[in-house]
Design a protein around this motif. Structure first.
Motif, PDB file in Angstrom:
ATOM      1  N   ALA A   1       1.123  -1.201  -0.096  1.00  0.00           N
ATOM      2  CA  ALA A   1       0.031   0.259   0.286  1.00  0.00           C
ATOM      3  C   ALA A   1       0.784   1.321  -0.252  1.00  0.00           C
ATOM      4  CB  ALA A   1      -1.164   0.010   1.565  1.00  0.00           C
ATOM      5  N   ILE A   2       1.644   1.478   0.937  1.00  0.00           N
ATOM      6  CA  ILE A   2       2.664   2.568   0.868  1.00  0.00           C
ATOM      7  C   ILE A   2       3.759   2.373  -0.825  1.00  0.00           C
ATOM      8  CG2 ILE A   2       4.931   3.167   1.656  1.00  0.00           C
ATOM      9  CD1 ILE A   2       3.916   1.915   4.373  1.00  0.00           C
ATOM     10  N   ARG A   3       4.225   1.299  -0.952  1.00  0.00           N
ATOM     11  CA  ARG A   3       5.006   1.180  -2.360  1.00  0.00           C
ATOM     12  C   ARG A   3       3.902   2.035  -3.825  1.00  0.00           C
ATOM     13  NH1 ARG A   3       7.133   2.155  -6.287  1.00  0.00           N
ATOM     14  NH2 ARG A   3       8.778   0.574  -6.851  1.00  0.00           N
ATOM     15  N   TRP A   4       2.651   1.107  -4.122  1.00  0.00           N
ATOM     16  CA  TRP A   4       2.311   1.832  -4.167  1.00  0.00           C
ATOM     17  C   TRP A   4       1.397   2.327  -3.905  1.00  0.00           C
ATOM     18  CZ3 TRP A   4       3.226  -3.424  -4.942  1.00  0.00           C
ATOM     19  CH2 TRP A   4       4.509  -4.042  -5.608  1.00  0.00           C
ATOM     20  N   GLN A   5       0.463   3.400  -3.058  1.00  0.00           N
ATOM     21  CA  GLN A   5      -0.229   4.201  -3.071  1.00  0.00           C
ATOM     22  C   GLN A   5      -1.784   3.782  -2.870  1.00  0.00           C
ATOM     23  OE1 GLN A   5       0.834   7.975  -2.932  1.00  0.00           O
ATOM     24  NE2 GLN A   5       3.142   8.174  -2.482  1.00  0.00           N
ATOM     25  N   LEU A   6      -1.351   2.519  -2.488  1.00  0.00           N
ATOM     26  CA  LEU A   6      -3.203   1.705  -2.717  1.00  0.00           C
ATOM     27  C   LEU A   6      -4.049   2.541  -1.304  1.00  0.00           C
ATOM     28  CD1 LEU A   6      -2.077  -2.046  -2.728  1.00  0.00           C
ATOM     29  CD2 LEU A   6      -2.357  -0.366  -4.889  1.00  0.00           C
ATOM     30  N   SER A   7      -4.950   2.996  -1.672  1.00  0.00           N
ATOM     31  CA  SER A   7      -6.388   3.666  -0.676  1.00  0.00           C
ATOM     32  C   SER A   7      -7.116   3.283  -0.600  1.00  0.00           C
ATOM     33  CB  SER A   7      -5.744   5.395  -0.706  1.00  0.00           C
ATOM     34  OG  SER A   7      -6.443   5.062  -1.941  1.00  0.00           O
ATOM     35  N   LEU A   8      -8.019   3.086   0.071  1.00  0.00           N
ATOM     36  CA  LEU A   8      -9.961   3.008   0.245  1.00  0.00           C
ATOM     37  C   LEU A   8     -10.273   4.175  -0.991  1.00  0.00           C
ATOM     38  CD1 LEU A   8      -9.935   1.160   3.395  1.00  0.00           C
ATOM     39  CD2 LEU A   8     -10.705   0.604   0.703  1.00  0.00           C
ATOM     40  N   PRO A   9     -11.175   3.879  -1.004  1.00  0.00           N
ATOM     41  CA  PRO A   9     -12.157   5.450  -1.588  1.00  0.00           C
ATOM     42  C   PRO A   9     -12.365   6.441  -0.246  1.00  0.00           C
ATOM     43  CG  PRO A   9     -12.861   3.292  -1.987  1.00  0.00           C
ATOM     44  CD  PRO A   9     -12.211   3.004  -1.416  1.00  0.00           C
ATOM     45  N   VAL A  10     -12.679   7.434  -0.738  1.00  0.00           N
ATOM     46  CA  VAL A  10     -12.546   8.836  -0.203  1.00  0.00           C
ATOM     47  C   VAL A  10     -13.717   9.216  -0.133  1.00  0.00           C
ATOM     48  CG1 VAL A  10     -12.467  11.370   0.340  1.00  0.00           C
ATOM     49  CG2 VAL A  10     -10.221   8.996  -0.041  1.00  0.00           C
ATOM     50  N   PHE A  11     -14.375   9.575   0.665  1.00  0.00           N
ATOM     51  CA  PHE A  11     -15.705   9.919   0.485  1.00  0.00           C
ATOM     52  C   PHE A  11     -15.551  11.391   1.413  1.00  0.00           C
ATOM     53  CE2 PHE A  11     -19.869  10.552   3.984  1.00  0.00           C
ATOM     54  CZ  PHE A  11     -20.801  11.382   2.908  1.00  0.00           C
ATOM     55  N   SER A  12     -16.062  12.304   0.137  1.00  0.00           N
ATOM     56  CA  SER A  12     -15.926  13.562   0.362  1.00  0.00           C
ATOM     57  C   SER A  12     -17.352  14.450   0.579  1.00  0.00           C
ATOM     58  CB  SER A  12     -15.254  13.818  -0.504  1.00  0.00           C
ATOM     59  OG  SER A  12     -14.504  13.853  -0.866  1.00  0.00           O
ATOM     60  N   TYR A  13     -17.805  14.609   1.398  1.00  0.00           N
ATOM     61  CA  TYR A  13     -19.414  15.251   1.638  1.00  0.00           C
ATOM     62  C   TYR A  13     -19.142  16.806   2.011  1.00  0.00           C
ATOM     63  CZ  TYR A  13     -23.940  16.187   3.286  1.00  0.00           C
ATOM     64  OH  TYR A  13     -25.181  16.708   3.695  1.00  0.00           O
ATOM     65  N   SER A  14     -19.883  18.055   1.208  1.00  0.00           N
ATOM     66  CA  SER A  14     -20.038  18.842   1.430  1.00  0.00           C
ATOM     67  C   SER A  14     -20.966  19.231   2.529  1.00  0.00           C
ATOM     68  CB  SER A  14     -19.801  19.952   0.293  1.00  0.00           C
ATOM     69  OG  SER A  14     -18.586  19.700  -0.171  1.00  0.00           O
ATOM     70  N   PRO A  15     -20.960  20.541   3.192  1.00  0.00           N
ATOM     71  CA  PRO A  15     -22.090  20.969   4.221  1.00  0.00           C
ATOM     72  C   PRO A  15     -23.535  21.157   4.072  1.00  0.00           C
ATOM     73  CG  PRO A  15     -19.720  21.969   4.680  1.00  0.00           C
ATOM     74  CD  PRO A  15     -19.832  21.414   3.363  1.00  0.00           C
ATOM     75  N   GLY A  16     -24.303  20.029   4.380  1.00  0.00           N
ATOM     76  CA  GLY A  16     -25.865  20.762   4.805  1.00  0.00           C
ATOM     77  C   GLY A  16     -26.531  21.473   5.646  1.00  0.00           C
ATOM     78  N   ARG A  17     -27.042  21.057   6.323  1.00  0.00           N
ATOM     79  CA  ARG A  17     -27.705  21.552   7.826  1.00  0.00           C
ATOM     80  C   ARG A  17     -27.509  20.151   8.590  1.00  0.00           C
ATOM     81  NH1 ARG A  17     -30.972  22.378  11.347  1.00  0.00           N
ATOM     82  NH2 ARG A  17     -31.792  23.818  12.760  1.00  0.00           N
ATOM     83  N   TRP A  18     -27.627  19.558   8.051  1.00  0.00           N
ATOM     84  CA  TRP A  18     -28.132  18.422   9.303  1.00  0.00           C
ATOM     85  C   TRP A  18     -27.124  18.003   9.568  1.00  0.00           C
ATOM     86  CZ3 TRP A  18     -27.153  13.023   8.769  1.00  0.00           C
ATOM     87  CH2 TRP A  18     -27.977  12.246  10.314  1.00  0.00           C
ATOM     88  N   GLY A  19     -26.434  17.468  10.851  1.00  0.00           N
ATOM     89  CA  GLY A  19     -25.737  16.965  11.796  1.00  0.00           C
ATOM     90  C   GLY A  19     -24.433  17.729  11.230  1.00  0.00           C
TER      91      GLY A  19
END
Lengths: 206, 206, 206
Positions: free
Chosen positions: B187-205
């Motif tokens: 993972a370090i060598r080939w920069q393997l990573s899990l999908p990233v979840f990006s969420y932009s603010p709404g009001r809830w939470g």
């Protein structure tokens, strides 16, 4: 009834955790972990505070799967989340109140005194959200916006008051739950909030 | 073998903690404390979650001295650290995997169910780093970069799978450790990573 | 004597927590909660680490009322706080030292070894302030400014040394307390501090 609401509640809390993780661009694993901690962290802190071992969720694996699954599913529906805003605010409020009553009952069974029972209810109600915010590196929201943590305290006090009056547990649960939910929804609707304390730095405690 | 790797691992973790403290300009004491918490915090949280008292490090004073000593020594060698980058990444990876296997074994001995055993392994593997980041006021790195926390989970699952197949503990430990280390280094060598979840603010939470 | 100082100390700590909450514009409830956690959090973490159940404050409701009351009262007197700066620094220092000695005694009674006793003293002395800073989303101050956490360690060591020399507990408590308070006040007066470790990011552990 409380168990049923509890399941809805931890689902809503897990989703709130997943969204917070998404704001920090966490990966799948981070989303699942923050969802889990947001949903079950309040009860975990309560159990560790009260010495209530084994910690509740360790005896109920389905809760682990449910919260992690809800967290991951949130990523799929996040784009529609703003349309579901109202529903989630209601689910989250139900969770806050149900968590509080459940937390009180745990402390009662362990024989703690009244103020500790109230603290146990509040801890169960709000600490999942506090842990979520600490892990996402932001100031705990539950201590700043409309009535939230204070609803938890009021519910705990009402629940213990009715109990001390000999009200049967079923009726007490229903009454405290309804009252707390109404209070929280009113706070959202009319933006009710406690006075805020703003202090600008001096040296001491800085 | 696991004990030997464990000692290397807590040393590497302590050094990672000391460097994080250095980025926040902490004093000697802060460096020592963050080093200690980074190295032994994961196991501590696991023990407190599982009710495994007394907490492990309280029965092994040498671990206290080792982690604090490593943290302080890191200040002396910090200027050469970038040259040793590769070695430390490997030591840190060994630690992650060894911590996970050790954590699983603690939960197994206490008779917990499979999902709790996996959580105990992950907690031991990653919570030291999470506490380090919380105390240094940054978003936990282990939930954002290349495969890290997820390696911990995979190792726990593989370890339990092989165990359920009747593989002897020595072989299982060796196999799970090697597999986990290979996965993390890949993972370090080939920069393997899990999908990233990006969420932009709404009001809830929010 | 220690009990008397303890009461002063948790009051001072609660006020420090309330001011920190005020800097984050928290509401009444947040102020009360942060005050409570700052004052009683160190002892709570110590009890949870050592498996010392029930946690101390759960058996002493007056401490709950005192810390919450002090936190709320702080809002009223906050505007005069800068004039009282000197007094609060002294009360806070008394608290640090008293907490440390109390924490050592808890670990001694439970039969822990010397390094764990010292850790228990330090934890009791400084973790309230660390929790306060984590919940207010800032880097723990106690690890960066003039001698503070290190005073806690020195007090714990002195207390155990005198105890090992057969000094009676009353005299030991008085001597350790006086010495620790003098050291802390000297550190404030002459801005004594430990060397700071500053490290700029490389990749590893980043």
């Amino acid at each position: 009834m409380l168990t049923y609401i509890y399941v809805i509640a931890i689902t809503a809390e897990a989703m709130s955790g997943a969204l917070a993780a998404g704001r920090r661009n966490m990966d799948l694993f981070g989303v699942a972990l923050i969802a889990f901690i947001t949903a079950l962290g309040g009860g975990t802190v309560r159990d560790m505070l009260l010495g209530n071992y084994p910690v509740t969720w360790t005896q109920h694996p389905p809760y682990i799967y449910l919260t992690i699954g809800s967290g991951l599913a949130t990523m799929l529906v996040a784009r529609f989340m703003h349309k579901l805003n109202q529903i989630f605010l209601i689910l989250d409020s139900m969770g806050l109140v149900a968590f509080t009553i459940i937390g009180c009952n745990v402390a009662i069974k362990l024989g703690y005194e009244t103020p500790v029972i109230i603290m146990a209810g509040i801890t169960t109600g709000i600490f999942g959200g506090i842990l979520r915010d600490i892990m996402c590196n932001r100031t705990p929201q539950v201590l700043r916006h409309e009535l939230y943590a204070s609803v938890s305290m009021v519910v705990a006090v009402v629940y213990l008051l009715l109990m001390s009056q000999g009200v049967s547990d079923d009726i007490n649960t229903l009454a405290s739950f309804s009252f707390g939910l109404a209070l929280r929804l009113a706070a959202i609707r009319w933006q009710l909030s406690l006075p805020v304390f703003s202090y600008s730095p001096g040296r001491w405690g800085d």
